[in-house]
Motif scaffolding. Structure first.
Motif, PDB file in Angstrom:
ATOM      1  N   GLN A  98     -19.635  -4.056 -73.164  1.00 14.38           N
ATOM      2  CA  GLN A  98     -19.872  -2.688 -73.610  1.00 14.38           C
ATOM      3  C   GLN A  98     -19.875  -2.591 -75.130  1.00 14.38           C
ATOM      4  N   TYR A  99     -18.867  -3.138 -75.770  1.00 16.19           N
ATOM      5  CA  TYR A  99     -18.772  -3.011 -77.225  1.00 16.19           C
ATOM      6  C   TYR A  99     -19.738  -3.960 -77.931  1.00 16.19           C
ATOM      7  N   ARG A 126     -16.182  -1.659 -65.229  1.00 18.98           N
ATOM      8  CA  ARG A 126     -14.798  -1.892 -65.650  1.00 18.98           C
ATOM      9  C   ARG A 126     -13.817  -1.155 -64.748  1.00 18.98           C
ATOM     10  N   GLU A 162     -22.576   5.653 -77.354  1.00 16.60           N
ATOM     11  CA  GLU A 162     -21.205   5.839 -76.875  1.00 16.60           C
ATOM     12  C   GLU A 162     -21.150   6.509 -75.513  1.00 16.60           C
ATOM     13  N   TRP A 182     -25.116   4.042 -63.005  1.00 13.66           N
ATOM     14  CA  TRP A 182     -25.088   5.310 -63.725  1.00 13.66           C
ATOM     15  C   TRP A 182     -24.406   6.416 -62.923  1.00 13.66           C
ATOM     16  N   PHE A 196     -21.171  -0.030 -68.145  1.00 10.11           N
ATOM     17  CA  PHE A 196     -20.056  -0.960 -68.305  1.00 10.11           C
ATOM     18  C   PHE A 196     -18.722  -0.280 -68.005  1.00 10.11           C
ATOM     19  N   ILE A 197     -18.649   1.030 -68.256  1.00 14.54           N
ATOM     20  CA  ILE A 197     -17.438   1.769 -67.876  1.00 14.54           C
ATOM     21  C   ILE A 197     -17.302   1.808 -66.359  1.00 14.54           C
ATOM     22  N   ALA A 233     -16.210  -6.683 -68.848  1.00 18.54           N
ATOM     23  CA  ALA A 233     -17.137  -5.555 -68.907  1.00 18.54           C
ATOM     24  C   ALA A 233     -16.956  -4.770 -70.202  1.00 18.54           C
ATOM     25  N   MET A 234     -15.720  -4.636 -70.666  1.00 17.27           N
ATOM     26  CA  MET A 234     -15.486  -3.946 -71.928  1.00 17.27           C
ATOM     27  C   MET A 234     -16.033  -4.748 -73.108  1.00 17.27           C
ATOM     28  N   SER A 268     -23.111   3.000 -72.830  1.00 16.69           N
ATOM     29  CA  SER A 268     -21.833   2.397 -72.450  1.00 16.69           C
ATOM     30  C   SER A 268     -21.392   2.750 -71.040  1.00 16.69           C
ATOM     31  N   HIS A 269     -22.028   3.737 -70.423  1.00 11.68           N
ATOM     32  CA  HIS A 269     -21.553   4.193 -69.113  1.00 11.68           C
ATOM     33  C   HIS A 269     -21.639   3.127 -68.016  1.00 11.68           C
ATOM     34  N   HIS A 279     -22.878  -1.963 -77.857  1.00  8.36           N
ATOM     35  CA  HIS A 279     -22.714  -0.825 -78.763  1.00  8.36           C
ATOM     36  C   HIS A 279     -22.883  -1.262 -80.215  1.00  8.36           C
TER      37      HIS A 279
END
Length: 445
Positions: free
Chosen positions: A385-386, A113, A102, A149, A109-110, A381-382, A106-107, A389
């Protein structure tokens, strides 16, 4: 003299540990028929105040020692303790994997996004993950892996400060930090007030963290470790008077920030609770089909259900509130003079030049100039990410479960049948309940 004879008679009985209703002979033994003597144990009888062991409830009867000198159920208790310990290790492992997925995996992709969300002049919306792949490859070739990152330290710092603020407010105010399903409406309202206060105080630092995650490394200097506090305090001190003409004051950003945070918290918890009940009900039905319903599920299974429900809750809240998040990020970035990476091709950089008056002005302008799907820029991108995850959680869950089964293999289910010596400690030669009853009736006659 009769009284002395009675006293001597009962004194002899007490020394011999023999009940007074039994007939004794000169040798001190019990006068009984030969066939009953063969069926009775050789040891003497207990006092009548003690209940016979073979008439006790087998579930509450004391366990006889085994041949090795230990109780036969000590090994079972030890095995059960090992199972519980391994379940706790499995729960801790899956929680650590979820925490790393988490916050760390996931960073990148955050970052991607947010760069798509604040880029108002981009030609590609990247609604699907497939369109992001070429741009990400080009960006990695130009700037390296570290470009995905950036801002990780500030993001973790803001989350830690938020938790610290909630903890401090809960200690100095009557607002509870945690609630239960049985909490009163007043307690729930105070808990939400605590969340709102923490989000309002963290708003300027959230703006500083957002800038660090989207600014380009080839066109800007790398921020320091404490720059998030420096920029946040600077923006907090200029509460009503911004530094530049386009930067919005903090009081205009507090309301949308708190609204987004509270809605994300409520939607995530609601969906997580519903999903948790659905998963547990499905597991119970599956166990009923197999013919065995466990009364107490293991901690590893509970942790897996809890993490799956939390994952679905986060996913639902992010999908539902994605347009609101896009507007919120654009308001925070206005007037910060930030240069971001353009993800149209992955080679260029672009400055952020916007002039919004507030939340509704940003919403109307975005829909008018970019269309409705302009609110969903970077949605691919989200999705990536999921997807990552979920894959990490599933893989970790399978690996941890297999390792747990190898260290503590499941034991076969045995029929609950007590040993013969436990059921008949004093009538080992009796073969049925009727024979035991006949023996005891002969004793009391």
């Amino acid at each position: 003299m009769a009284g002395l004879d009675d006293y001597q008679f009962f004194s002899n009985l007490r020394e011999r540990d023999t009940p007074f209703w039994q007939k004794t002979y000169a040798g001190g033994g019990v006068d009984r028929p030969h066939h009953e003597a063969m069926m009775m144990p050789s040891e003497t009888y207990k006092r009548p105040t003690e209940f016979p062991q073979n008439l006790l409830n087998p579930a509450h009867a004391p366990h006889p020692p085994s041949a090795s000198g230990t109780k036969p159920y000590d090994a079972v208790d030890s095995s059960k303790g090992n199972d519980i310990q391994m379940e706790k290790y499995g729960e801790l492992s899956i929680n650590l994997v979820s925490l790393c997925a988490e916050n760390l995996l996931s960073h990148p992709f955050i970052v991607v996004r947010r760069q798509c969300q604040v880029n108002v002049s981009s030609q590609r919306y990247h609604l699907l993950p497939i369109t992001l792949v070429p741009a990400l490859i080009h960006m990695q070739g130009c700037q390296g892996v570290s470009a995905f990152w950036k801002g990780l330290g500030s993001v973790l710092t803001v989350r830690g400060v938020t938790l610290a603020l909630e903890d401090c407010l809960s200690k100095f105010t009557p607002w509870p930090k945690e609630i239960s399903p049985h909490s009163s409406p007043k307690t729930i309202g105070q808990h939400l007030l605590l969340k709102c206060s923490a989000l309002a105080l963290i708003t300027p630092f959230y703006s500083a963290s957002l800038v660090e995650t989207v600014q380009s490394e080839i066109a800007s200097e790398k921020p320091g470790v404490l720059d998030v506090f420096k920029e946040g305090l600077t923006r907090l001190l200029s509460f009503t008077q911004p530094q530049t003409g386009r930067m919005l004051p903090v009081w205009l950003l507090i309301l949308p920030t708190v609204t987004h945070g509270i809605l994300q918290y409520l939607i995530g918890n609601a969906v997580s609770t519903i999903t948790s009940h659905a998963l547990r009900r499905y597991q119970k039905q599956d166990q009923q089909k197999q013919g065995a319903v466990s009364k107490d599920s293991g901690s590893f299974l509970d942790a897996s259900v809890r993490l799956q429900s939390a994952f679905i809750g986060h996913l639902a809240s992010d999908v539902i509130l994605y347009p609101l998040e896009t507007i919120l990020h654009r308001l925070h970035m206005q007037g910060t003079r930030t240069i971001i990476d353009s993800l149209d091709v992955g080679y260029e950089v672009k400055p952020i030049l916007t002039r919004y008056e507030g939340f509704f002005d940003c919403l109307h302008t975005t829909i008018h100039e970019e269309g409705f799907f302009g609110l969903f820029k970077g949605f691919g991108a989200m999705c990536m990410q999921y997807a990552l995850h979920a894959a990490v959680l599933k893989f970790a869950q399978v690996i941890i479960r297999e390792v747990t089964f190898i260290l503590v293999p499941p034991k076969p289910k045995l029929k609950q049948q007590l040993p013969q010596d436990r059921l008949e400690p004093h009538t080992a030669s009796a073969q049925s309940l009727k024979e035991r009853e006949r023996v005891w009736r002969g004793v009391f006659e």
